[in-house]
Design a protein around this motif. Structure first.
Motif, PDB file in Angstrom:
ATOM      1  N   ARG A  26       3.034  -5.787  38.448  1.00 46.76           N
ATOM      2  CA  ARG A  26       2.438  -7.102  38.208  1.00 46.76           C
ATOM      3  C   ARG A  26       3.400  -8.016  37.464  1.00 46.76           C
ATOM      4  N   GLU A  27       4.037  -7.476  36.424  1.00 47.70           N
ATOM      5  CA  GLU A  27       4.969  -8.278  35.627  1.00 47.70           C
ATOM      6  C   GLU A  27       6.190  -8.676  36.430  1.00 47.70           C
ATOM      7  N   GLN A  28       6.637  -7.797  37.346  1.00 48.87           N
ATOM      8  CA  GLN A  28       7.778  -8.146  38.184  1.00 48.87           C
ATOM      9  C   GLN A  28       7.447  -9.309  39.109  1.00 48.87           C
ATOM     10  N   LYS A  29       6.194  -9.418  39.506  1.00 45.84           N
ATOM     11  CA  LYS A  29       5.772 -10.543  40.347  1.00 45.84           C
ATOM     12  C   LYS A  29       5.317 -11.744  39.519  1.00 45.84           C
ATOM     13  N   ASP A  30       5.472 -11.596  38.193  1.00 51.07           N
ATOM     14  CA  ASP A  30       5.124 -12.686  37.282  1.00 51.07           C
ATOM     15  C   ASP A  30       3.664 -13.130  37.474  1.00 51.07           C
ATOM     16  N   LEU A  31       2.761 -12.145  37.534  1.00 46.83           N
ATOM     17  CA  LEU A  31       1.337 -12.410  37.677  1.00 46.83           C
ATOM     18  C   LEU A  31       0.602 -11.991  36.411  1.00 46.83           C
ATOM     19  N   THR A  32      -0.453 -12.687  36.087  1.00 43.88           N
ATOM     20  CA  THR A  32      -1.292 -12.314  34.953  1.00 43.88           C
ATOM     21  C   THR A  32      -2.495 -11.529  35.457  1.00 43.88           C
ATOM     22  N   GLU A  35      -4.915 -13.764  37.166  1.00 42.63           N
ATOM     23  CA  GLU A  35      -4.585 -14.095  38.554  1.00 42.63           C
ATOM     24  C   GLU A  35      -4.911 -12.943  39.491  1.00 42.63           C
TER      25      GLU A  35
END
Length: 278
Positions: A26-32, A35
């Protein structure tokens, strides 16, 4: 060097917990988490519990695995691998013996959920269909009711004539009443009226409730009426309904209510002429 990179890609995901893998992806895709929750329709608190490995806070084994697989697809991981790993982790931690997963289970896909306006439209169509059926059923099973409604404006007998109906001729109601007959005023709604002699002596003055009656004295000298609701009074001579004194909420004054005056009034104008007003 290329071979080393390839080996790194094939490292068993079990070196990290399922939650850590999901969080990292998730963090690699810059998602919270918020989201992810919007994309998967999974409550944000359940996603946070997945990432932290707090299985006790999740609704159940099957749902937890389903949540994880949906989470994995959203962040680009293999849902099959994540589901398998999570199942093993839960078994190791004593969260239920192995049970076959529900085939094809996944949280609701937003694209498969109809927009809210479609749901409202469907509900509106359902209401229209129901109303149409009830009208059809009434017409088919009780056609007399519709005829009665259509003919209510010319109803005779003991029914009161409504303010919107056409006044009827006296002769249409049956035998012509006698000019010496008994006049009775019956209230169909709450109404105030005053009945008085030609010289102004009061014979009656009060508010009448629906169903109340007043019999005009036979020896009254040219009795007349004052009321603001002539449409709320039914007039009979010897029990025979005669045209109303007025057909609207309009004040009438000095209108004769003796049998002779009522009969003359009916003969002079068919339908009834408009009475004088203040």
């Amino acid at each position: 060097m290329a071979e080393e990179t390839k080996d790194d890609d094939n490292v068993e995901p079990h070196l990290q917990s399922t939650g850590a893998l999901l969080r990292q992806a998730r963090e690699q895709k810059d998602l919270t988490l918020e989201e992810i929750a919007k994309k998967t329709r999974i409550p944000q608190r359940h996603l946070a519990s997945l990432e932290s490995g707090d299985f006790d806070a999740l609704p159940g084994r099957t749902y937890t695995i389903g949540f994880a697989k949906s989470f994995a697809r959203t962040v680009g991981l293999s849902d099959a691998s994540i589901g398998s790993q999570l199942r093993e982790e839960m078994e190791e931690q004593g969260h239920g013996a192995y049970q076959p997963e529900m085939s094809g289970y996944a949280p609701a896909n937003p694209s498969s959920i109809p927009p809210r306006y479609l749901a409202w439209a469907a509900a509106g169509i359902g209401v229209l269909v129901l109303v149409g059926y009830l009208v059809w059923r009434t017409v088919i099973l009780n056609p007399g009711d519709m005829t009665q409604v259509a003919d209510s404006g010319s109803a005779t007998g003991t029914e009161a004539v409504s303010g919107n109906s056409e006044p009827q001729n006296i002769e249409d109601s049956g035998p012509t009443p006698s000019s010496e007959g008994t006049v009775i005023l019956t209230a169909t709604e709450t109404v105030w009226m005053k009945v008085y002699n030609a010289d102004g002596d009061r014979l009656f003055e009060d508010q009448m409730a629906a169903g109340d009656t007043f019999t005009v004295p036979a020896d009254a000298d040219n009795p007349q009426i004052l009321t603001g609701r002539p449409d709320a009074l039914t007039v009979t001579i010897d029990g025979q309904v005669v045209p109303q004194l007025g057909t609207a909420e309009r004040t009438i004054k000095d209108v004769g209510v003796s049998a002779a005056a009522l009969l003359a009034r009916g003969e002079a104008s068919n339908p009834v002429a408009n009475p004088p007003t203040d």
